[in-house]
Every structure is written in C-alpha cells, then in structure tokens.
Design a protein around this motif. Structure first.
Motif, PDB file in Angstrom:
ATOM      1  N   UNK A  94      -7.682 -50.783   3.626  1.00 33.74           N
ATOM      2  CA  UNK A  94      -8.600 -50.162   4.582  1.00 33.74           C
ATOM      3  C   UNK A  94     -10.011 -50.645   4.269  1.00 33.74           C
ATOM      4  N   UNK A  95     -10.745 -51.084   5.296  1.00 35.92           N
ATOM      5  CA  UNK A  95     -12.105 -51.538   5.018  1.00 35.92           C
ATOM      6  C   UNK A  95     -13.040 -50.348   4.803  1.00 35.92           C
ATOM      7  N   UNK A 101     -14.791 -39.577  18.166  1.00 34.21           N
ATOM      8  CA  UNK A 101     -14.786 -40.389  16.952  1.00 34.21           C
ATOM      9  C   UNK A 101     -13.366 -40.526  16.405  1.00 34.21           C
ATOM     10  N   UNK A 102     -12.613 -39.438  16.441  1.00 37.60           N
ATOM     11  CA  UNK A 102     -11.222 -39.482  15.980  1.00 37.60           C
ATOM     12  C   UNK A 102     -10.421 -40.488  16.810  1.00 37.60           C
ATOM     13  N   UNK A 135     -13.957 -36.148   8.362  1.00 40.57           N
ATOM     14  CA  UNK A 135     -13.583 -35.095   7.409  1.00 40.57           C
ATOM     15  C   UNK A 135     -14.693 -34.052   7.302  1.00 40.57           C
ATOM     16  N   UNK A 136     -15.915 -34.503   7.065  1.00 43.94           N
ATOM     17  CA  UNK A 136     -17.056 -33.595   6.916  1.00 43.94           C
ATOM     18  C   UNK A 136     -17.301 -32.831   8.221  1.00 43.94           C
ATOM     19  N   UNK A 137     -17.214 -33.544   9.344  1.00 40.49           N
ATOM     20  CA  UNK A 137     -17.405 -32.896  10.640  1.00 40.49           C
ATOM     21  C   UNK A 137     -16.374 -31.820  10.914  1.00 40.49           C
ATOM     22  N   UNK A 138     -15.131 -32.091  10.594  1.00 38.07           N
ATOM     23  CA  UNK A 138     -14.058 -31.121  10.825  1.00 38.07           C
ATOM     24  C   UNK A 138     -14.251 -29.883   9.951  1.00 38.07           C
ATOM     25  N   UNK A 193     -15.475 -44.914   5.615  1.00 37.00           N
ATOM     26  CA  UNK A 193     -16.690 -44.110   5.829  1.00 37.00           C
ATOM     27  C   UNK A 193     -16.593 -43.287   7.105  1.00 37.00           C
ATOM     28  N   UNK A 194     -16.042 -43.876   8.151  1.00 34.00           N
ATOM     29  CA  UNK A 194     -15.861 -43.133   9.408  1.00 34.00           C
ATOM     30  C   UNK A 194     -14.876 -41.982   9.214  1.00 34.00           C
ATOM     31  N   UNK A 195     -13.832 -42.229   8.453  1.00 32.53           N
ATOM     32  CA  UNK A 195     -12.873 -41.167   8.172  1.00 32.53           C
ATOM     33  C   UNK A 195     -13.546 -40.037   7.396  1.00 32.53           C
TER      34      UNK A 195
END
Length: 176
Positions: A108-109, A162-163, A120-123, A114-116
């Motif tokens: 995984x790049x 985003x998801x 995570x933080x948003x959820x 970072x987007x994941x």
C-alpha cells in the motif's frame, strides 16, 4: 525479417508482434484472474464498507431531523440502539485501517495509507458527535439543533465520498 513490397525489409517482425500480443494477453488474464493476491485490498475494502454510512442508517434519521421532520422517541431509541450495536464492528474495521499498521505494509502506498488514516479519524470523530447529538435529543423537552445536524450530515457525506474514492483505489478487482 520479411521483405516488403518494394524489395526492402520490413522493420517489424510479425512473429515479434504475435509474441508481444500473447504476453500482453497473459498479463491481462493474470491481473483479471483470482490468482492475484487481493487479501490486503479485500480486507481494507471490507473495513471501508463497514465504516461507510449507508443511506438507510443514522444518516436518514439525521436528514429527517435537519429537514425539521418530527421524530418519535421510539425512533430515537431505535436509531441510537442500532448505532451503538454496530460499535464493535466499526472499531474492528477502524483497527484495520490504522496508519501505524498500514504505514509499514509495502503493498500500500503512503498516500493511500494517509487517506485511510483520515477516514479513521473522521469516523471516530463523527461517531462521537452523532452519539452525543442523538443522546441529547433523548432528554425531555430538548429540540434538535437543525443547523448542527445539517453540519453533521454534510460531514458524513464528505466522509462517505472519501471512502468511495479510496475504495476505488484499493479495490483492484476488475468490474465484471
């Protein structure tokens, strides 16, 4: 090499073209086959689908509240109960997209990791805010703050977008 119609030699060998075509076909078939290791992508996609706010969940309730539609005490309890029941699944999914774990996985790049982490933080933040908001309505005589609920709804939609974007990057299975 074959001779062309003017008596010269053709610069492209038909056997080479056929071989290249076979190689490209084999690569395409391999990428589309189930022989490719999709385990990380599958794990992350499954986690994202658990984290995603589906339309008929708390999202529809919040939309109704923001539009000023009446919500019964029974519906508030049912939505909060359903929301809380999913907590264990959501926490497990959030652990799977933690940057501390994914940042070390070379499959995984870093941008995707970072987007994941942002998801995570948003959820985590949204779940806490939604739970506080719905619990607040459970108190006698409290009217919903429609502006606040509209902000939460907009934040959910932004997170869902985003998801969807990240899931498209991760899900390498061909559309069939």
């Amino acid at each position: 090499m074959a001779e062309d119609c003017r008596g010269g030699f053709m610069s492209i060998d038909l056997q080479s073209i056929a071989a290249a075509s076979e190689i490209l076909s084999a690569i395409k078939n391999h990428l589309e086959s189930d022989d490719v290791d999709h385990s990380l992508g599958d794990e992350l996609c499954n986690a994202l689908r658990i984290i995603y706010f589906v339309p008929d969940s708390v999202l529809s309730f919040l939309r109704d509240v923001s539009e000023g539609l009446p919500v019964s005490d029974d519906r508030i309890r049912a939505v909060l109960s359903s929301f809380n029941d999913r907590q264990w699944n959501v926490e497990e999914a959030l652990d799977k997209i933690d940057f501390a774990r994914l940042g070390k996985d070379l499959r995984l790049n870093l941008r995707t990791a970072s987007r994941l982490q942002a998801i995570r933080v948003g959820k985590i933040s949204l779940r806490r805010d939604i739970q506080n908001e719905i619990n607040y309505y459970g108190q006698r005589g409290i009217k919903p703050d429609r502006k606040r609920v509209a902000e939460l709804t907009a934040a959910i939609e932004k997170l869902n977008n985003l998801i969807e974007e990240v899931e498209m990057l991760i899900n390498k299975r061909p559309n069939r």
